[in-house]
Write a protein that holds these residues in place. Sequence first.
Motif, PDB file in Angstrom:
ATOM      1  N   LYS A   1      -7.659  30.051  91.707  1.00  0.00           N
ATOM      2  CA  LYS A   1      -8.551  30.957  92.420  1.00  0.00           C
ATOM      3  C   LYS A   1      -9.366  30.158  93.431  1.00  0.00           C
ATOM      4  O   LYS A   1      -9.589  28.959  93.243  1.00  0.00           O
ATOM      5  CB  LYS A   1      -9.499  31.635  91.423  1.00  0.00           C
ATOM      6  CG  LYS A   1      -8.806  32.358  90.286  1.00  0.00           C
ATOM      7  CD  LYS A   1      -9.827  32.872  89.280  1.00  0.00           C
ATOM      8  CE  LYS A   1      -9.157  33.571  88.106  1.00  0.00           C
ATOM      9  NZ  LYS A   1     -10.155  34.057  87.118  1.00  0.00           N
TER      10      LYS A   1
ATOM     11  N   VAL B   1     -14.045  20.793  82.466  1.00  0.00           N
ATOM     12  CA  VAL B   1     -12.836  21.590  82.652  1.00  0.00           C
ATOM     13  C   VAL B   1     -12.018  21.618  81.372  1.00  0.00           C
ATOM     14  O   VAL B   1     -11.723  22.672  80.828  1.00  0.00           O
ATOM     15  CB  VAL B   1     -11.979  21.037  83.808  1.00  0.00           C
ATOM     16  CG1 VAL B   1     -10.646  21.771  83.895  1.00  0.00           C
ATOM     17  CG2 VAL B   1     -12.739  21.125  85.126  1.00  0.00           C
TER      18      VAL B   1
ATOM     19  N   GLU C   1     -12.428  29.955  93.719  1.00  0.00           N
ATOM     20  CA  GLU C   1     -13.568  29.331  93.031  1.00  0.00           C
ATOM     21  C   GLU C   1     -13.185  28.087  92.243  1.00  0.00           C
ATOM     22  O   GLU C   1     -14.065  27.397  91.711  1.00  0.00           O
ATOM     23  CB  GLU C   1     -14.267  30.339  92.115  1.00  0.00           C
ATOM     24  CG  GLU C   1     -13.354  31.071  91.159  1.00  0.00           C
ATOM     25  CD  GLU C   1     -12.930  32.429  91.701  1.00  0.00           C
ATOM     26  OE1 GLU C   1     -12.601  32.536  92.908  1.00  0.00           O
ATOM     27  OE2 GLU C   1     -12.913  33.386  90.892  1.00  0.00           O
ATOM     28  N   ASP C   2     -11.910  27.776  92.167  1.00  0.00           N
ATOM     29  CA  ASP C   2     -11.467  26.524  91.550  1.00  0.00           C
ATOM     30  C   ASP C   2     -11.549  25.357  92.528  1.00  0.00           C
ATOM     31  O   ASP C   2     -11.301  24.207  92.152  1.00  0.00           O
ATOM     32  CB  ASP C   2     -10.035  26.647  91.048  1.00  0.00           C
ATOM     33  CG  ASP C   2      -9.905  27.620  89.880  1.00  0.00           C
ATOM     34  OD1 ASP C   2      -8.913  28.379  89.858  1.00  0.00           O
ATOM     35  OD2 ASP C   2     -10.782  27.623  89.005  1.00  0.00           O
TER      36      ASP C   2
ATOM     37  N   ARG D   1      -5.336  29.438  81.903  1.00  0.00           N
ATOM     38  CA  ARG D   1      -4.829  29.100  83.237  1.00  0.00           C
ATOM     39  C   ARG D   1      -4.539  27.611  83.378  1.00  0.00           C
ATOM     40  O   ARG D   1      -3.616  27.227  84.099  1.00  0.00           O
ATOM     41  CB  ARG D   1      -5.849  29.510  84.304  1.00  0.00           C
ATOM     42  CG  ARG D   1      -6.158  30.986  84.350  1.00  0.00           C
ATOM     43  CD  ARG D   1      -6.981  31.345  85.598  1.00  0.00           C
ATOM     44  NE  ARG D   1      -8.258  30.632  85.666  1.00  0.00           N
ATOM     45  CZ  ARG D   1      -8.617  29.856  86.680  1.00  0.00           C
ATOM     46  NH1 ARG D   1      -7.809  29.670  87.719  1.00  0.00           N
ATOM     47  NH2 ARG D   1      -9.810  29.272  86.670  1.00  0.00           N
TER      48      ARG D   1
ATOM     49  N   TYR E   1     -11.102  23.679  76.313  1.00  0.00           N
ATOM     50  CA  TYR E   1     -11.193  24.129  77.693  1.00  0.00           C
ATOM     51  C   TYR E   1     -12.506  24.864  77.929  1.00  0.00           C
ATOM     52  O   TYR E   1     -13.039  25.511  77.018  1.00  0.00           O
ATOM     53  CB  TYR E   1     -10.042  25.087  78.027  1.00  0.00           C
ATOM     54  CG  TYR E   1      -8.675  24.472  77.875  1.00  0.00           C
ATOM     55  CD1 TYR E   1      -7.991  24.535  76.659  1.00  0.00           C
ATOM     56  CD2 TYR E   1      -8.068  23.819  78.945  1.00  0.00           C
ATOM     57  CE1 TYR E   1      -6.734  23.962  76.520  1.00  0.00           C
ATOM     58  CE2 TYR E   1      -6.814  23.249  78.813  1.00  0.00           C
ATOM     59  CZ  TYR E   1      -6.158  23.325  77.593  1.00  0.00           C
ATOM     60  OH  TYR E   1      -4.919  22.749  77.465  1.00  0.00           O
ATOM     61  N   ALA E   2     -12.971  24.793  79.149  1.00  0.00           N
ATOM     62  CA  ALA E   2     -14.061  25.667  79.561  1.00  0.00           C
ATOM     63  C   ALA E   2     -13.538  27.097  79.566  1.00  0.00           C
ATOM     64  O   ALA E   2     -12.348  27.336  79.815  1.00  0.00           O
ATOM     65  CB  ALA E   2     -14.559  25.271  80.936  1.00  0.00           C
ATOM     66  N   ASP E   3     -14.424  28.027  79.303  1.00  0.00           N
ATOM     67  CA  ASP E   3     -14.000  29.427  79.157  1.00  0.00           C
ATOM     68  C   ASP E   3     -13.237  29.932  80.378  1.00  0.00           C
ATOM     69  O   ASP E   3     -12.225  30.647  80.245  1.00  0.00           O
ATOM     70  CB  ASP E   3     -15.222  30.308  78.902  1.00  0.00           C
ATOM     71  CG  ASP E   3     -15.809  30.104  77.514  1.00  0.00           C
ATOM     72  OD1 ASP E   3     -16.963  30.518  77.292  1.00  0.00           O
ATOM     73  OD2 ASP E   3     -15.115  29.516  76.657  1.00  0.00           O
ATOM     74  N   SER E   4     -13.700  29.574  81.553  1.00  0.00           N
ATOM     75  CA  SER E   4     -13.086  30.116  82.772  1.00  0.00           C
ATOM     76  C   SER E   4     -11.705  29.524  83.055  1.00  0.00           C
ATOM     77  O   SER E   4     -10.969  30.034  83.900  1.00  0.00           O
ATOM     78  CB  SER E   4     -14.000  29.886  83.967  1.00  0.00           C
ATOM     79  OG  SER E   4     -14.213  28.508  84.177  1.00  0.00           O
ATOM     80  N   MET E   5     -11.329  28.461  82.358  1.00  0.00           N
ATOM     81  CA  MET E   5     -10.041  27.818  82.554  1.00  0.00           C
ATOM     82  C   MET E   5      -9.035  28.162  81.454  1.00  0.00           C
ATOM     83  O   MET E   5      -7.835  27.926  81.625  1.00  0.00           O
ATOM     84  CB  MET E   5     -10.185  26.299  82.606  1.00  0.00           C
ATOM     85  CG  MET E   5     -10.860  25.753  83.847  1.00  0.00           C
ATOM     86  SD  MET E   5     -12.632  26.024  83.769  1.00  0.00           S
ATOM     87  CE  MET E   5     -13.248  25.009  85.080  1.00  0.00           C
ATOM     88  N   THR E   6      -9.533  28.687  80.370  1.00  0.00           N
ATOM     89  CA  THR E   6      -8.647  28.978  79.238  1.00  0.00           C
ATOM     90  C   THR E   6      -7.567  29.967  79.655  1.00  0.00           C
ATOM     91  O   THR E   6      -7.855  31.019  80.222  1.00  0.00           O
ATOM     92  CB  THR E   6      -9.460  29.547  78.061  1.00  0.00           C
ATOM     93  OG1 THR E   6     -10.439  28.588  77.669  1.00  0.00           O
ATOM     94  CG2 THR E   6      -8.556  29.836  76.876  1.00  0.00           C
TER      95      THR E   6
ATOM     96  N   GLU F   1     -18.940  19.886  86.281  1.00  0.00           N
ATOM     97  CA  GLU F   1     -18.746  20.754  85.132  1.00  0.00           C
ATOM     98  C   GLU F   1     -17.482  20.397  84.368  1.00  0.00           C
ATOM     99  O   GLU F   1     -16.497  19.922  84.936  1.00  0.00           O
ATOM    100  CB  GLU F   1     -18.697  22.229  85.554  1.00  0.00           C
ATOM    101  CG  GLU F   1     -17.511  22.620  86.398  1.00  0.00           C
ATOM    102  CD  GLU F   1     -17.419  24.124  86.602  1.00  0.00           C
ATOM    103  OE1 GLU F   1     -18.033  24.904  85.826  1.00  0.00           O
ATOM    104  OE2 GLU F   1     -16.706  24.537  87.533  1.00  0.00           O
TER     105      GLU F   1
END
Length: 122
Positions: A86, A47, A88-89, A66, A59-64, A45
């Motif tokens: 996290k 990043v 999940e990272d 961080r 950035y991917a949404d879940s990384m923005t 996926e």
Amino acid sequence: VQLQASGGGLVRAGGSLRLSCAASGGTFSMYRMGWFRQAPGKEREFVASISSVGGSTSYADSMTGRFTISRDNAKNTVYLQMDSLKPEDTAIYYCAAGGGRNYYAPGSYGYWGQGTQVTVSS
């Protein structure tokens, strides 16, 4: 272009890591660079990505918020600063060079590093 990723390791949740990817054998400053990750049993996926001169990042949404991608063209190196990690990272993180218009797609990149393992414990 040969890419060598480093900087992975084991960190507790909430911690930080800085990944590096050193390039050789090509004109680094010409390439859009990207970071991808792949967890066990999952697809690779997107990043983050940075334009050839560093003026544009995505950035991917879940990384923005961080993760921060940056590059030093004088050192032929791209970085990924990862904060507030996290569990999940947890994944193998890969750097890639040569991203095109679809810079979020792995197939858009022509060159890949070997990956570096990031493990985040809870």
